[in-house]
Design an enzyme around this catalytic site. Structure first.
Site, PDB file in Angstrom:
ATOM      1  N   GLY A 237       0.834  -1.199   0.000  1.00 13.15           N
ATOM      2  CA  GLY A 237       0.000   0.000   0.000  1.00 13.15           C
ATOM      3  C   GLY A 237       0.860   1.237   0.000  1.00 13.15           C
ATOM      4  O   GLY A 237       2.064   1.183  -0.279  1.00 13.15           O
ATOM      5  N   GLY A 240       3.438   0.802   3.282  1.00 12.00           N
ATOM      6  CA  GLY A 240       4.380  -0.307   3.430  1.00 12.00           C
ATOM      7  C   GLY A 240       3.986  -1.499   2.592  1.00 12.00           C
ATOM      8  O   GLY A 240       3.021  -1.477   1.822  1.00 12.00           O
ATOM      9  N   VAL A 242       3.539  -5.895   2.715  1.00 10.07           N
ATOM     10  CA  VAL A 242       3.262  -7.014   3.612  1.00 10.07           C
ATOM     11  C   VAL A 242       3.802  -8.289   2.994  1.00 10.07           C
ATOM     12  O   VAL A 242       3.574  -8.568   1.804  1.00 10.07           O
ATOM     13  CB  VAL A 242       1.746  -7.145   3.891  1.00 10.07           C
ATOM     14  CG1 VAL A 242       1.483  -8.314   4.832  1.00 10.07           C
ATOM     15  CG2 VAL A 242       1.199  -5.858   4.477  1.00 10.07           C
ATOM     16  N   LYS A 257       4.666  -6.618   8.118  1.00  8.94           N
ATOM     17  CA  LYS A 257       4.470  -5.348   7.425  1.00  8.94           C
ATOM     18  C   LYS A 257       5.730  -4.511   7.577  1.00  8.94           C
ATOM     19  O   LYS A 257       6.190  -4.281   8.691  1.00  8.94           O
ATOM     20  CB  LYS A 257       3.262  -4.605   8.001  1.00  8.94           C
ATOM     21  CG  LYS A 257       2.962  -3.283   7.295  1.00  8.94           C
ATOM     22  CD  LYS A 257       1.726  -2.630   7.871  1.00  8.94           C
ATOM     23  CE  LYS A 257       1.403  -1.312   7.184  1.00  8.94           C
ATOM     24  NZ  LYS A 257       0.186  -0.673   7.735  1.00  8.94           N
ATOM     25  N   ASP A 350     -10.466   4.255   9.241  1.00  6.43           N
ATOM     26  CA  ASP A 350     -10.315   3.893   7.827  1.00  6.43           C
ATOM     27  C   ASP A 350     -11.053   2.587   7.540  1.00  6.43           C
ATOM     28  O   ASP A 350     -10.477   1.629   7.046  1.00  6.43           O
ATOM     29  CB  ASP A 350      -8.827   3.770   7.470  1.00  6.43           C
ATOM     30  CG  ASP A 350      -8.597   3.817   5.961  1.00  6.43           C
ATOM     31  OD1 ASP A 350      -9.492   4.294   5.240  1.00  6.43           O
ATOM     32  OD2 ASP A 350      -7.527   3.376   5.504  1.00  6.43           O
TER      33      ASP A 350
END
Length: 467
Positions: A237, A240, A242, A257, A350
């Site tokens: 994303g 970062g 994963v 992550k 979020d």
């Protein structure tokens, strides 16, 4: 005589424990502390309980927190902080953590021949590509030295046709701003073979170096991060990436992550990443991803979480909208996890289908608390447009009620395949839908927070009542 000696030792021990003591909660952990006494700074040794002895003066003492490769943090603790007792913590709030920012500087390495590849050699023998000689590089001293007290790091220069040259470099030879190494001239690299038979190979090598310089290898190409073997990338994303990984000794599968390299050098993103780790470490619920540990490797912060095998809800919605039978159990679990986070005074901020993982067994689990806050601030509209509550768009801070609204948007989208408008009409779009589920979702999408459910715990109970 022995009895008197015993009492004397006991009295000295009690006297040594007297006075004011302060515990600093700071990342990284192995830092040094100095206190200002007059015009001088005196080092403060820490006892076995990681406490610093504070001079017993009426003034508010000033402290410096230091670590090799990091910027010095200077702060002042009010004298009134000790009114409640001689042993205190700083910062006073339990959810707050002090953060030392890495030292960032610019340096250009010069070799003969130019264009040599530069690798950082860690104490464990791992290699990290930094760039090419003759080009300005941005160096993170915390990553280079690994926080070692000596402040030394090893650089290896490699060039086609030359023997690798490994050189120890002291970090104190660099200063803020632009740096040149060596201070004058260039480092000669010894030739591996006589030059004249290697002309064709040198030409091919020049073409290869040109291609390599445009494709800088990532530090994560190495298969190991901390105590974990990196197996494969799971996703990425804005903040970062994963990875799926395994513990080197136990073989336990986990998800790691890792903050992007260009963000790890920025203190604001580094603090947000560490805040996410600290928040998730306090949460323990089956519908919230569990944090196992977090740390840094060569200056790159990483977060080790349980591996939730499944796909996000967005992937399921890309195929088709969900029915009430499939959505209701997922909605109950999603509300349960968020209700637990709210009970710990944490707002997600979020809520969206991409952040809800669903396993093959039907378990729903919230991930990505990168925007979560304990004390949200006004005028902060961080989040994903389309899922923001009306009061958030008007400048109000995030709250459990705004998380509830976003969860209602998620449910509406899962049932209809589209986001609700200013006047959601779920009953018209899905007339055959269970009336009780329609009523619950419509109330979650109320324009005013006071018209919604008092909490997501009440939403969970209302959903259970209709199942």
């Amino acid at each position: 005589m022995k009895v008197w000696l015993l009492w004397l030792c006991l009295a000295l021990a009690v006297a040594a424990e007297g006075g004011r003591r302060l515990t600093f909660d700071c990342v990284p952990r192995d830092f040094q502390v100095a206190v200002q006494q007059g015009d001088l700074w005196q080092p403060c040794p820490r006892n076995l309980r990681n406490q610093v002895e504070v001079p017993d003066t009426p003034e508010s003492p000033r402290f410096r927190l230091m670590r090799q490769g990091y910027q010095t943090l200077e702060l002042q603790v009010p004298a009134a902080h000790w009114k409640s007792g001689p042993e205190q913590r700083w910062p006073p709030a339990l959810h707050q953590v002090l953060t030392l920012s890495p030292q960032i500087l610019q340096a250009t390495f010069h070799t003969r021949p130019a264009g040599a590849q530069i690798f950082l050699i860690s104490a464990a023998g791992r290699q990290e590509y930094l760039g090419l000689s003759g080009q300005p590089l941005s160096l993170n001293l915390a990553r280079l030295t690994g926080g070692s007290g000596q402040g030394y790091f090893e650089i290896e220069f490699r060039h086609w046709g030359c023997l690798p040259s490994r050189v120890p470099i002291a970090s104190y030879t660099f200063s803020p701003g632009q740096n040149r190494w060596p201070a004058s001239g260039s480092l000669p690299l010894p030739l591996r073979y006589p030059l004249w038979p290697a002309v064709p190979a040198l030409l091919l090598g020049a073409l290869w170096l040109r291609r390599q310089s445009s494709q800088r290898p990532s530090p994560l190409n190495r298969p190991c991060l901390g105590d974990y073997w990196i197996r494969q990338a799971l996703g990425w994303g804005a903040a970062g990436k994963v990875f799926r990984a395994e513990h080197r000794h136990s073989g336990r599968p986990v998800a790691i992550k890792v903050l992007h390299a260009h963000l790890a050098d920025q203190s604001i993103h580094l603090a947000a990443f560490r805040r996410e780790a600290a928040l998730l470490a306090e949460l323990d619920h089956p519908n919230l991803v569990k944090v196992l540990e977090w740390g840094e490797d060569l200056g790159r912060p990483y977060l080790v979480m349980e591996l939730v095998e499944g796909s996000d809800l967005r992937t399921a919605l890309s195929v088709d909208a969900l029915g009430a039978t499939a959505l209701a159990p997922l909605l109950v679990q999603a509300a349960s996890g968020l209700a637990w986070a709210h009970s710990q005074h944490i707002v997600h901020r979020d809520i969206k289908p991409e952040n809800l993982i669903v396993t093959a067994a039907g378990r729903a689990c919230w991930v990505d608390f990168g925007l979560a806050e304990v004390e949200p601030t006004p005028d902060d509209v961080s989040g994903t447009s389309g899922y923001l509550a009306p009061e958030r768009l008007a400048g109000a801070p995030a709250s459990p009620a705004s998380d509830q609204y976003a969860l209602g948007v998620l449910a509406y989208e899962a049932l209809t395949g589209e986001l609700p408008g200013t006047t959601p009409e779920l009953k018209k779009l899905r007339p055959a839908l269970c009336p009780h589920l329609t009523e619950v979702i419509q109330r979650m999408l109320s324009h005013h927070p006071s018209d919604r459910y008092p909490s997501l715990l009440e939403v969970e109970r209302a959903l259970w009542a209709g199942m």
